[in-house]
Design an enzyme around this catalytic site. Structure first.
Site, PDB file in Angstrom:
ATOM      1  CB  CYS A  31      75.042   0.726  53.741  1.00 27.35           C
ATOM      2  SG  CYS A  31      76.738   1.233  53.887  1.00 27.35           S
ATOM      3  CG  ASP A 267      78.965  11.016  58.082  1.00 30.41           C
ATOM      4  OD1 ASP A 267      79.090  12.257  58.182  1.00 30.41           O
ATOM      5  OD2 ASP A 267      78.799  10.441  57.006  1.00 30.41           O
TER       6      ASP A 267
END
Ligand code: ADP
Ligand code: SF4
Length: 691
Positions: A31, A267
């Site tokens: 993102c 993550d």
């Protein structure tokens, strides 16, 4: 320099279904807070990654249907044909440099509250949406028709992705952000039909979507599955063994396995909580379950660590989001034998904060990030100097270092004067705090780069006065003298100095970083700053064996670190260290043997006994040099001075990323046109629709 043969393995092509990646450097989807709002900026940013040598460049998640959207977050959209031109440009920009383009098709399901479309979200079960903000929205359980619809929407999106020119399309089932992961999860999926219950049933939807995509576009596009293999919740959550069974079931169905952890915080772990390559235990063994290539991440910045992953058979492709943000030219630098030039990610997640705050991506190490299109800043190219002016940079913190480095790269004669006996300013001090050692890379990269420049001189132990600056004979002066932590408690809650009784011990972060610790055992740390400093210092004090109480007006510690995905880990760590946390309270008075606190809602008072108080509140710029220089403005001309400007924390204290950016901006703009009244960057305006 030729590339080191040890890294040859990283430059081998890899076949991914019907397409071939030119090398093993794989920019996984990430993102960036630009998405559909800033499509030109996003496109140019991706193109530069391909130019920098990444063999595969993927987009962020791309909503495939209006019935699932994640407002307020800004990602990509492929709701209908009108979204195609923006995506076509991305694929084209990536192809222009010989890389493959990947599109992460996403159906967020119960991760999307649908605040824009007002459609009821859908998921495997009737459950509240799983968003960051406890939104008062429930997802409804999908029936068979809904699932058939989703299959059709996903297939259409794959066909559109192919038409837009993408080489890899994703079936996204990761990070607890994808609705498909909720189907895989025993926690979220309570269905009694063939899409719930057994593992075989729970993977059915992923299998169907992958088969559909392969049938639709598999002749020309690779179809990847992005899967999270552990939620780090123990046996209750999705865990390694179960995920490996899932991969075993689907085995060779996709053309590529893209392996992640869940949720996003696990993550994209920061360097405070995990090292490079920390995901290896979760990825190891997956290659034995499939003959298809496997890509995984690990904040890899060292080519040795990358090559070792390939040679040891852990991964086929080196996945990177943050390392590619910090240095879009990392692969090219490895190829050209310029390992020392790699701008290593420091693992701070300021990049993530862009997405979390719906603002264009930024990066602590790479000040050009997000500015590639709107300001025309290329990460590796900068205009040559526009005059023979000599520049003095005062202060060698992140702002001064980056300013001197970038001016040096432009070819200016630069002197960098630093009062202390070491370079780095705040990063030199902060990188000695618990968990922040990687932050020293902000200094190290710049010092290393300047070492190769004959036109930049560095002077340590040189605290300059205004008189000295006027005598030195420079045409331009950048004042980057930094800031100091306040000692008076003023920040957000208290706007007037706190009452401190005679004899009370009040310390600031500067004291602690300078080696002046509390004299007693019991310490109250008052955090009205809310970023990392309060939590880090509480950790430091606890490690010294002190009894620490952290008081904060916020509802949780280091509250802003929700935006860097660290808050949960910080609070857990502090609680495990035995630190008492008093949320919703402000320190309102400091006494010799304790503090008075007040509830931020009711004002109700309480006392905490302690020997010392550490105030982590706000900072004040070191303005005295600029103020003295300004007072002697009349003498500037005779001293040959054309400009004096304050940059970084000395102008307005902010993040390290902001200081690096300010230093870089100064260097870019020197000898440029004076700014007008309009914004000094390009903006992309939405096309007006007919009324
Ligand atoms: P920033 O984040 O804006 O770069 P820092 O606080 O990290 O700010 O760095 C500012 C640096 O400036 C510090 O290392 C400090 O020692 C140095 N400094 C402050 N005043 C002077 C001065 N008058 N002459 C030279 N160096 C100075
Ligand atoms: Fe790495 Fe921090 Fe840059 Fe993100 S902002 S890429 S974590 S240095």
């Amino acid at each position: 320099m030729p590339r080191d043969p040890r890294y040859d393995v990283l430059f081998e092509p890899v076949k991914i279904g019907p397409v071939t990646a030119p090398n093993r450097f794989y920019q996984v989807p990430h993102c960036n807070g630009m998405g559909y709002r800033d499509p030109a900026a996003m496109t140019v940013m991706r193109g530069i990654k391909a130019e920098g040598g990444w063999g595969v460049v993927c987009t962020e998640q791309c909503e495939i249907h209006y019935s699932s959207e994640i407002t307020p977050f800004i990602e990509l959209r492929l709701w209908d044909e009108r979204d195609l031109p923006a995506l076509e440009r991305v694929a084209k920009a990536v192809h222009a440099h010989g890389a493959l383009a990947g599109l992460e098709l996403a159906y967020n399901g119960m991760n999307g509250p649908n605040f824009y479309t007002r459609e009821p979200p859908m998921g495997p079960s009737h459950l509240p949406v799983a968003t960051f903000t406890n939104d008062p929205v429930q997802a409804r359980a999908m029936d068979k028709q809904d699932i058939a619809d989703l299959r059709r929407w996903h297939r259409t999106a794959a066909l559109r992705a192919q038409r837009a020119g993408f080489d890899i399309v994703y079936v996204y089932a990761a990070h607890a952000l994808s609705g498909l992961q909720h189907f895989l999860s025993r926690r979220y999926n309570d269905r009694g039909d063939e899409y719930g219950g057994s593992l075989e049933n729970r993977v059915r939807i992923v299998r169907e979507l992958t088969q559909d995509a392969k049938e639709a576009v598999g002749d020309r596009c690779a179809v990847a599955i992005r899967l999270s293999v552990d939620e780090l919740l123990g046996p209750e959550g999705l865990h390694r063994e179960e995920a490996h069974d899932m991969i075993g079931i689907l085995a060779d169905l996709p053309d590529l396995w893209d392996i992640t952890l869940s949720d996003w915080a696990n993550d994209s772990e920061t360097s405070r909580f995990g090292d490079e390559g920390a995901q290896e235990p979760f990825v190891a063994g997956i290659k034995g379950l499939t003959s298809k290539p496997v890509v995984g991440v690990g904040r890899f910045t060292s080519p040795d660590a990358m090559a070792a992953q390939i040679k040891r058979g852990v991964l086929d492709l080196i996945g990177a989001a943050r390392p590619s943000i910090a240095d879009p030219f990392l692969p090219r630098k490895v190829e050209e034998g310029r390992i020392d030039d790699i701008r290593e990610c420091i693992g701070c997640n300021i990049c993530v904060s862009g997405d979390m705050t719906m603002s264009p991506i930024r990066c602590t190490q790479n000040p050009t990030k997000g500015e590639e299109w709107r300001r025309g800043w290329h990460p590796e190219r900068i205009a040559p100097k526009a005059s023979d002016a000599k520049v003095l940079v005062v202060g060698a913190g992140p702002a001064g270092l980056e300013c001197a480095r970038a001016l040096g790269a432009r070819g200016y004669e630069v002197a960098l004067a630093e009062a202390a006996t070491e370079l780095g300013g705040r990063v030199a001090r902060e990188c000695r705090l618990p968990g922040l050692s990687a932050w020293g890379r902000v200094r190290d990269h710049r010092v290393q780069q300047m070492r190769t420049m004959t036109n930049v001189e560095t002077y340590l132990g040189s605290r300059l006065t205004a008189e000295q600056v006027l005598e030195l004979g420079f045409q331009h002066v950048a004042v980057a003298t930094g800031a100091v932590w306040r000692r008076d408690g003023v920040a957000r809650f208290l706007l007037r100095p706190i009452a401190v009784e005679e004899g009370a011990e009040v310390l600031t972060p500067d004291d602690l970083m300078g080696g002046k610790g509390p004299s007693g055992r019991r310490v109250v740390l008052y955090d009205d700053d809310h970023y990392y400093m309060g939590g880090v210092l509480a950790e430091l004090l606890a490690a010294q064996g002190r009894e620490v109480t952290l008081v904060t007006p916020a509802s949780d510690v280091s509250n802003w670190t929700h935006n860097t995905l660290e808050q949960g880990r910080i609070q857990t760590r502090l609680l495990e260290l035995g630190i008492a946390i008093e949320p919703h309270r402000a320190v309102t008075a400091v006494r010799a043997g304790g503090v008075e606190t007040a509830c931020v809602f009711t004002g109700r008072k309480a006392e905490i006994a302690c020997d010392s108080v550490v105030l982590v509140t706000a900072r004040l710029p070191n303005e005295s040099l600029y103020r003295d220089l300004n007072a002697q403005r009349a003498a500037w001309k005779d001293s040959g001075i054309l400009s004096i400007k304050t940059i970084g924390d000395a102008l307005a204290p902010a993040t390290i990323a902001a200081a690096v950016y300010a230093g870089h901006r100064y260097a870019r703009e020197l000898d440029g046109p004076e700014p007008g009244d309009g914004p000094p960057f390009k903006r992309e305006l939405t096309e007006l629709a007919p009324l």
